[in-house]
Design an enzyme around this catalytic site. Structure first.
Site, PDB file in Angstrom:
ATOM      1  CE  LYS A   1      -3.795  -2.357   2.289  1.00  0.00           C
ATOM      2  NZ  LYS A   1      -4.458  -2.716   3.543  1.00  0.00           N
TER       3      LYS A   1
ATOM      4  CG  ASP B   1      -9.785  -0.120   5.160  1.00  0.00           C
ATOM      5  OD1 ASP B   1      -9.772  -0.405   3.947  1.00  0.00           O
ATOM      6  OD2 ASP B   1      -9.106  -0.715   6.012  1.00  0.00           O
TER       7      ASP B   1
ATOM      8  CD  GLN C   1      -3.247  -4.115   6.718  1.00  0.00           C
ATOM      9  OE1 GLN C   1      -3.188  -3.178   5.936  1.00  0.00           O
ATOM     10  NE2 GLN C   1      -3.856  -5.243   6.393  1.00  0.00           N
TER      11      GLN C   1
END
Ligand code: NDP
Length: 294
Positions: free
Chosen positions: A54, A121, A98
């Site tokens: 990422k 997200d 994450q």
């Protein structure tokens, strides 16, 4: 039976990343550099690989990236502090924590500390509600990547029967809502579903997001169906495999995503898209101003 068309997530993601790079450069010309912060807690090797990918993709696209790495013993309060600091930082337009977090941490509370407009997200309650009610908001990257891949291959969802295997908040549920919003008829299957095989056989578009290597057998696929394999699993022989028996399914389906090179790269591309959109909004620009979007 002819071989299915491969839905090339890697190539499609590269094209999207190029578009993001150009839009990010336009945004920067107007004095606003899009910024992404990634928070990684602990030593999970897969998470380290995902974060590295990422980070690299975001830097390549010209975004300012900062990765906050915290030890496995980090306390809930310390993690919340880090997220709150990023929440207040005007140079940060997207925050990604994450997952999974080490088990002593409360992921739900950490996610809620992310302001919805920085929640790239799409996991905060505010963005989940926006998805379910059809209001604008940031959508989770993996399901958004599935829909974007179908769109770019001109595979319509309207009136199709989409069967989603898996009901997680990260993939299955949001994907079902996105498909519903695109006027598909949706069936959601999970670990308690009876006769999974029969449900799969009725899918025009079959999405597997389970985490069990090759659970979906080739002959569970309806002839001509489109198969999206979200799963990423390590097989006993060390190969990366999806949740679908690729060899078998690709003889029957009309189109299928490979693993690797399917939904994985699309997830990262959509993270960049979400960050760019979040930055553009904050800087008072529209997608049109940036020559972005269709
Ligand atoms: P979760 O473990 O959170 O959810 C798995 C889902 O599968 C659950 O809803 C579970 O049902 C269901 N399930 C488990 N066993 C069965 C079964 N035998 N039959 C039918 N359904 C079953 O996983 P995620 O949604 O986070 O991820 C799914 C897969 O996708 C994983 O392989 C993950 O690595 C991968 N992934 C890939 C991404 C990418 O970028 N390509 C991004 C995110 C995930 P129940 O709810 O009843 O427990």
């Amino acid at each position: 039976m002819s071989e299915a068309r491969i839905l090339d997530g890697k190539a499609t993601a590269l094209a999207i990343r190029t578009e993001v790079r150009s839009a990010a450069a336009k945004l920067e010309e107007s004095g606003c550099r899009a910024g992404l912060a990634v928070v990684l807690v602990g030593e999970d090797p897969a998470s380290h690989v995902y974060v590295r990918n990422k980070d690299r993709a975001a830097s390549d696209a010209g975004l300012a990236v900062q990765t906050v790495r915290l030890g496995a013993a980090t306390t809930q309060e310390r993690l919340l502090q880090e997220v709150r600091t990023l929440a207040e930082d005007d140079a940060v337009h997207g925050i990604l924590v994450q997952l999974p977090l080490p088990s002593h941490l409360d992921a739900a509370e950490v996610i809620e500390a992310i302001p919805p407009h920085k929640d790239v997200d799409g996991l905060t309650q505010s963005n989940v509600a926006a998805l379910v009610t059809g209001r604008p908001g940031l959508r989770p990257c993996t399901p958004a990547g599935c829909i974007e891949l179908l769109t770019r291959y001109e595979i319509g969802l309207e009136g199709k029967h989409v069967v989603v295997v898996g009901r997680s908040m990260l993939v299955g549920k949001p994907l079902a809502h996105l498909a519903l919003a695109a006027n598909a008829t949706v069936t959601i299957c999970h670990s308690r579903t009876q006769e999974l095989e029969q449900h799969c056989r009725r899918a025009d578009i079959l999405v597997a997001a389970v985490g069990i290597p090759e659970l979906i057998r080739g002959d569970w696929v309806q002839p001509g169906a489109v198969v999206l394999d979200v799963g990423i699993n390590r097989a006993e022989d060390g190969r990366l495999v999806g949740d679908v028996d690729f060899e078998g399914a690709s003889r029957i389906a009309s189109a299928i995503t490979p693993v690797p090179g399917g939904i994985g790269p699309m997830t990262i591309a959509m993270l960049l898209v979400n960050t760019l959109q979040s930055a553009a909004l904050r800087c008072g620009m529209t997608a049109k101003d940036l020559g972005w979007g269709r």
